[in-house]
Write an enzyme that holds these catalytic residues in place. Structure first.
Site, mmCIF file in Angstrom:
data_model
loop_
_atom_site.group_PDB
_atom_site.id
_atom_site.type_symbol
_atom_site.label_atom_id
_atom_site.label_comp_id
_atom_site.label_asym_id
_atom_site.label_seq_id
_atom_site.Cartn_x
_atom_site.Cartn_y
_atom_site.Cartn_z
ATOM 1 N N GLU A 180 12.277 9.653 -28.073
ATOM 2 C CA GLU A 180 13.368 9.350 -28.872
ATOM 3 C C GLU A 180 13.270 7.891 -29.441
ATOM 4 O O GLU A 180 14.353 7.426 -29.552
ATOM 5 C CB GLU A 180 14.818 9.422 -27.783
ATOM 6 C CG GLU A 180 14.865 11.028 -27.500
ATOM 7 C CD GLU A 180 16.183 11.566 -26.912
ATOM 8 O OE1 GLU A 180 17.340 10.993 -27.165
ATOM 9 O OE2 GLU A 180 16.262 12.519 -26.289
ATOM 10 N N GLY A 181 12.172 7.829 -30.066
ATOM 11 C CA GLY A 181 12.106 6.571 -30.449
ATOM 12 C C GLY A 181 11.289 5.495 -29.734
ATOM 13 O O GLY A 181 11.831 5.259 -28.820
ATOM 14 N N GLY A 197 0.771 -1.248 0.097
ATOM 15 C CA GLY A 197 -0.089 -0.117 -0.004
ATOM 16 C C GLY A 197 0.938 1.186 -0.125
ATOM 17 O O GLY A 197 0.555 2.230 -0.646
HETATM 18 N N1 CAA Z 1 21.559 6.467 -37.753
HETATM 19 C C1 CAA Z 1 22.212 7.150 -38.593
HETATM 20 N N2 CAA Z 1 21.423 7.536 -40.014
HETATM 21 C C2 CAA Z 1 20.283 7.091 -40.057
HETATM 22 C C3 CAA Z 1 19.865 5.967 -39.254
HETATM 23 C C4 CAA Z 1 20.487 5.909 -37.981
HETATM 24 N N3 CAA Z 1 19.824 5.296 -36.929
HETATM 25 N N4 CAA Z 1 18.607 5.599 -39.475
HETATM 26 C C5 CAA Z 1 18.299 6.214 -40.804
HETATM 27 N N5 CAA Z 1 19.506 6.676 -41.314
HETATM 28 C C6 CAA Z 1 19.715 7.562 -42.286
HETATM 29 C C7 CAA Z 1 19.803 6.615 -43.643
HETATM 30 O O1 CAA Z 1 21.239 5.998 -43.754
HETATM 31 C C8 CAA Z 1 19.316 7.498 -44.654
HETATM 32 O O2 CAA Z 1 20.524 8.077 -45.382
HETATM 33 P P1 CAA Z 1 21.082 8.259 -46.528
HETATM 34 O O3 CAA Z 1 19.922 8.507 -47.541
HETATM 35 O O4 CAA Z 1 22.047 9.519 -46.701
HETATM 36 O O5 CAA Z 1 21.618 7.052 -46.868
HETATM 37 C C9 CAA Z 1 18.351 8.155 -44.177
HETATM 38 O O6 CAA Z 1 18.501 8.464 -42.759
HETATM 39 C C10 CAA Z 1 16.856 7.813 -44.333
HETATM 40 O O7 CAA Z 1 17.127 6.522 -43.888
HETATM 41 P P2 CAA Z 1 15.593 5.729 -44.078
HETATM 42 O O8 CAA Z 1 15.091 5.447 -45.389
HETATM 43 O O9 CAA Z 1 15.933 4.274 -43.071
HETATM 44 O O10 CAA Z 1 14.517 6.499 -43.300
HETATM 45 P P3 CAA Z 1 12.995 6.112 -42.769
HETATM 46 O O11 CAA Z 1 12.136 6.931 -43.108
HETATM 47 O O12 CAA Z 1 12.845 4.593 -42.829
HETATM 48 O O13 CAA Z 1 13.116 6.206 -41.128
HETATM 49 C C11 CAA Z 1 13.613 5.750 -38.730
HETATM 50 C C12 CAA Z 1 14.101 5.550 -40.438
HETATM 51 C C13 CAA Z 1 14.788 5.128 -38.093
HETATM 52 C C14 CAA Z 1 12.330 5.032 -38.668
HETATM 53 C C15 CAA Z 1 13.485 7.119 -38.434
HETATM 54 O O14 CAA Z 1 12.036 7.917 -38.886
HETATM 55 C C16 CAA Z 1 13.428 7.369 -36.984
HETATM 56 O O15 CAA Z 1 14.447 7.223 -36.272
HETATM 57 N N6 CAA Z 1 12.162 7.837 -36.337
HETATM 58 C C17 CAA Z 1 12.055 7.865 -34.920
HETATM 59 C C18 CAA Z 1 12.206 9.600 -34.584
HETATM 60 C C19 CAA Z 1 12.504 9.772 -33.205
HETATM 61 O O16 CAA Z 1 12.915 9.093 -32.480
HETATM 62 N N7 CAA Z 1 11.581 10.774 -32.657
HETATM 63 C C20 CAA Z 1 11.851 11.209 -31.474
HETATM 64 C C21 CAA Z 1 11.739 12.794 -31.388
HETATM 65 S S1 CAA Z 1 12.908 13.410 -30.761
HETATM 66 C C22 CAA Z 1 12.796 13.213 -28.836
HETATM 67 O O17 CAA Z 1 11.743 12.623 -28.586
HETATM 68 C C23 CAA Z 1 13.401 14.215 -28.061
HETATM 69 C C24 CAA Z 1 12.590 14.656 -26.710
HETATM 70 O O18 CAA Z 1 12.025 15.706 -26.573
HETATM 71 C C25 CAA Z 1 13.025 13.579 -25.696
#
Ligand code: CAA
Length: 379
Positions: free
Chosen positions: A363-364, A340
């Site tokens: 952050e994802g 509790g």
């Molecule tokens: N590291 C480095 N580069 C990356 C990467 C990674 N983890 N993921 C993708 N990329 C790069 C790719 O290499 C590519 O680059 P090039 O074209 O130059 O080769 C480019 O990004 C596009 O890649 P994708 O086609 O794979 O991208 P996608 O559209 O399929 O998306 C994803 C990938 C990983 C899903 C991405 O959209 C993502 O990370 N989304 C989550 C966003 C997020 O974390 N939002 C949280 C907001 S911030 C926050 O929360 C802060 C706060 O206030 C606490």
């Protein structure tokens, strides 16, 4: 392989622990209840070097490694996850991004003040219709020659009102997909920029989370980060490091709850003995301790990879995925151990349980971490 922390690491850990106990613990329940941003405490964290830990000393940073950052984040997060998310965003997303990709002029103008905590920063990627799918954002930055005009709305922005500097991700050319995205440094007093509604949240209630509005905000070209079209890669690179910060926050929330449960289990008696002597409780403690140790090792491994200039994106995502699950599981169990008492504010574990949930979202989400990990192992 050496698992021994150095003298410097132990000193940083001890300093963060002392600060959390002496400066964050008093008032943490009130700040959570009344949604008060820990402004004074953040200022002191800046003075102690916790707001720009990994920044080059040339720009007033601490010049520390990522392992030190993980250790400090864990200690701060054990006590106050609202303070630690502010610390994490400022260190990992704002300072690190500028230190790594900013121009000399940007570093002089902004980083030198962000690194000391004199001002704090925010990272603006998420939008009402673009959270996980980061390329789908609607905020635009129209190229007008010597400046850009930014229009749009950002949502759920940590440090939304307390920040002075905002790193804003926006589309310059939609036709080019993610290659048409740029990142900009926006100052709070730029005309057309307004801080919108404050979100009332389940956890991290002391952290100020806001929507932001941009209406014809004129941003000089020298405030763009990197080459034209670098914004999405900038966001991905900074988020990779940010995930180590949030993984460490989750680790701290878990270890904070575990330490409280352990202490309570040795004080509370039931059926003639301390409850820790009942196997039902002792086994919970064993599970918690094991999972926390595994989460800590994942965080430190990701930090070590980053410090040794190796690819840490998969390791950071694994650390965040696992540590956030451990934070959720451990805090729920810590409430259970307290019975509790666990359900009332005074004992802290209910707050840690509410705080834990966000580590699986920002952050994802956990699902995004699985995308990052699976793409990495399948490529
Ligand atoms: N590291 C480095 N580069 C990356 C990467 C990674 N983890 N993921 C993708 N990329 C790069 C790719 O290499 C590519 O680059 P090039 O074209 O130059 O080769 C480019 O990004 C596009 O890649 P994708 O086609 O794979 O991208 P996608 O559209 O399929 O998306 C994803 C990938 C990983 C899903 C991405 O959209 C993502 O990370 N989304 C989550 C966003 C997020 O974390 N939002 C949280 C907001 S911030 C926050 O929360 C802060 C706060 O206030 C606490």
């Amino acid at each position: 392989m050496n698992f021994q922390l150095t003298e410097e690491h132990l000193a940083v850990q001890a300093a963060a622990r002392d600060f959390a106990q002496n400066e964050l613990l008093p008032g943490v329940i009130e700040r959570d209840t009344k949604e008060i941003f820990p402004a004074e405490q953040i200022k002191k964290m800046g003075e102690l070097g916790f707001m720009g830990m990994m920044v080059d000393p040339k720009y007033n940073g601490g010049g520390m490694d990522t392992i030190s950052y993980v250790l400090a984040m864990e200690e701060i997060s054990k006590i106050d996850a609202s303070a630690s998310v502010c610390m994490s965003v400022n260190n990992s997303l704002v300072c690190w991004g500028l230190d790594k990709y900013g121009t000399e002029a940007q570093k002089e103008k902004y980083l030198t003040r962000l690194a000391t905590g004199e001002i704090i920063g925010a990272f603006c990627l998420s939008e009402p219709e673009a959270g996980s799918d980061a390329t789908s954002q609607r905020t635009t930055a129209e190229d007008k020659g010597d400046h850009y005009l930014i229009n749009g709305t950002k949502n759920w922005i940590t440090n939304g009102n307390s920040a002075s500097v905002y790193l804003v991700i926006a589309h310059t050319d939609k036709e080019k997909g993610h290659k048409g995205i740029n990142a900009f440094i926006v100052e709070k007093d730029m005309e057309g920029f307004t801080v919108g509604k404050k979100e009332e949240k389940m956890g991290i209630r002391g952290s100020d989370t806001h929507s932001l509005m941009f209406q014809d905000v004129k941003v000089p070209k020298e405030n763009r980060i990197g080459e034209d079209g670098f914004g999405f890669n900038f966001a991905m690179a900074t988020l990779n490091g940010g995930r180590i910060g949030i993984a460490s926050q989750a680790l701290g929330i878990a270890s904070g709850a575990y330490e409280l449960a352990l202490k309570y289990s040795k004080e509370r008696k039931a059926f003639g003995k301390e409850i820790s002597q009942h196997q039902g409780i002792a086994f919970k403690l064993a599970d918690m301790a094991t999972q926390i140790e595994a989460a800590r090792l994942l965080c430190l491994k990701a930090a070590w990879l980053k410090d040794t200039k190796q690819d840490f994106s998969q390791a950071g995502a694994m650390a965040k995925l696992y540590a956030s699950q451990v934070a959720m599981d451990t805090t729920v169990e810590a409430v259970q151990v307290h019975g509790g008492y666990g359900y009332v504010k005074e004992y802290h574990v209910e707050r840690l349980m509410r705080d834990a949930k966000i580590t699986q979202i920002y952050e994802g989400t956990s699902e995004i971490q699985k995308i990052v990990i699976s793409r990495s192992i399948l490529k």
